[in-house]
Every structure is written in structure tokens, then in C-alpha cells.
Scaffold this active site. Sequence first.
Site, short mmCIF file in Angstrom:
data_model
loop_
_atom_site.label_atom_id
_atom_site.label_comp_id
_atom_site.label_asym_id
_atom_site.label_seq_id
_atom_site.Cartn_x
_atom_site.Cartn_y
_atom_site.Cartn_z
N ASP A 9 127.56 103.61 117.29
CA ASP A 9 126.73 102.61 116.65
C ASP A 9 126.58 102.91 115.01
O ASP A 9 126.34 102.27 114.04
CB ASP A 9 125.48 102.43 117.49
N GLU A 64 131.72 100.24 120.61
CA GLU A 64 131.02 101.04 119.83
C GLU A 64 131.46 102.59 120.39
O GLU A 64 131.62 103.52 119.58
CB GLU A 64 129.42 101.12 119.90
#
Length: 229
Positions: free
Chosen positions: A49, A121
Amino acid sequence: MKLSSQLNAFQDRLGHTFDKPEHLIRSVTHSSMSTPHRDDNQRLEFLGDRVLGLVMSEALLNADPNAAEGLLAPRFNALVRKETCADVARQIDLGAVLKLGRSEMLTGGRRKEALLADAMEAVIAAVYLDAGFDAARKLIVTLWGARITDVEADARDAKTALQEWAQGQGEPPPKYTEIARSGPDHAPIFTIQAQLQSGASEQAQAPSKRQAEQAAAKALLARVQGETS
């Protein structure tokens, strides 16, 4: 470590061949499959992320050198939100290689938006750990592709935009109600209604509540803006 033919094919779709395959295996291992000897992808998701955020910040600055922060922030949010990450995951069929526990398998985990977004992610983090930031940047820019340059200048998610519109009219935030759910447990379809205090409402269907809420909000926002324009 030798990869399965399925994961080798995924590497081709991803556009990155891992020097350390254990990074890839961990990135596609959901917590429902973790054991004392098998790590899941949650920590990688956290790292990915942050890598995605840095790459997107840089890419947006390069794409529009004159854009003010007020324009860049909503564009950034549109590119890194869960819906976009899940779309990219579906683009490379990430769901097909996820390692899931039986409960997740039975409830359609390979198609769940949140699960796909988190895994995307994690894969980004795996590439970062395997080959460094430049490789991760190349991967992200390639996979996100035209999304980066085509993102709308006022790209806010529809729920946020509708709430801001309502507040501007002196109304409380809109309400979202699940009207119906159909289809099998592994592939449900949700019908969500978005409604303003004034009574205006719209409904939408999607494979997840989040998608349906966004679609209903978008339809309702278009309607009320059209009525007041």
C-alpha cells in the site's frame, strides 16, 4: 524453490519473474491458509500500500506538472482505492492463483473485491522486496496504464461526492440500504439503495456491497445535479 505451472503463468501475466519465488508465494497466501510454517500476505499488503502510494504520487506529479494539490489529491485517491486495485487484480487474473482456506473458497473468495485488492498490494510489495523500487514502479505504471493519465480531474469516489453535495444543500449524509441479495453464496449480487433526506433515491446492483453503494451514489448524484443545473 520451484513454482507451480499456474504461478509461472501468473508471472508472465504480471510481467515480473521472481528471483526469490517465496515472495510471490507469500503474496498470494490469504490469512485463511496461514500456518506456523506458512506466512500470509497481510504484512506484504501493508508494505505494498505504501509503495503504491509513493509511485502514484510521483506518477501524478509527472503526468501534470502544473496541477495543484487540490486536483492531485482526488486523482490519487481514485487510483489507489480498493476498487481500482481490485480491477487491476482482475486484469491479471490474480484471483486464479490465490491460496485460500476452504471457507473462503466456498464463499467465492477469488472474486471478493477486498480480498483481491489486498492481494494486489501484497504482490506489489513482493516485487519491491524481490527486485527493488524501480521494478515495483515499472510494474505499477505498466499495470495501471492509462488509468494514470485518464483519471478525471475531479476523481472522487461517488459516495464522497454525494455526501459533499448533500452537505452543500444543508442535508445530512445519504443513507444506504440493502434492498435485496440474489445469486449463490459464492457469487452474490447486492441491490443497494442510496437515498437523500429530501426523498430522492436510486438503486444499483453489483457483486459487492461497496460497488453497489458506489454505483447507487453515482446514479443519484447525476440525477440531483441534473435537476439543479
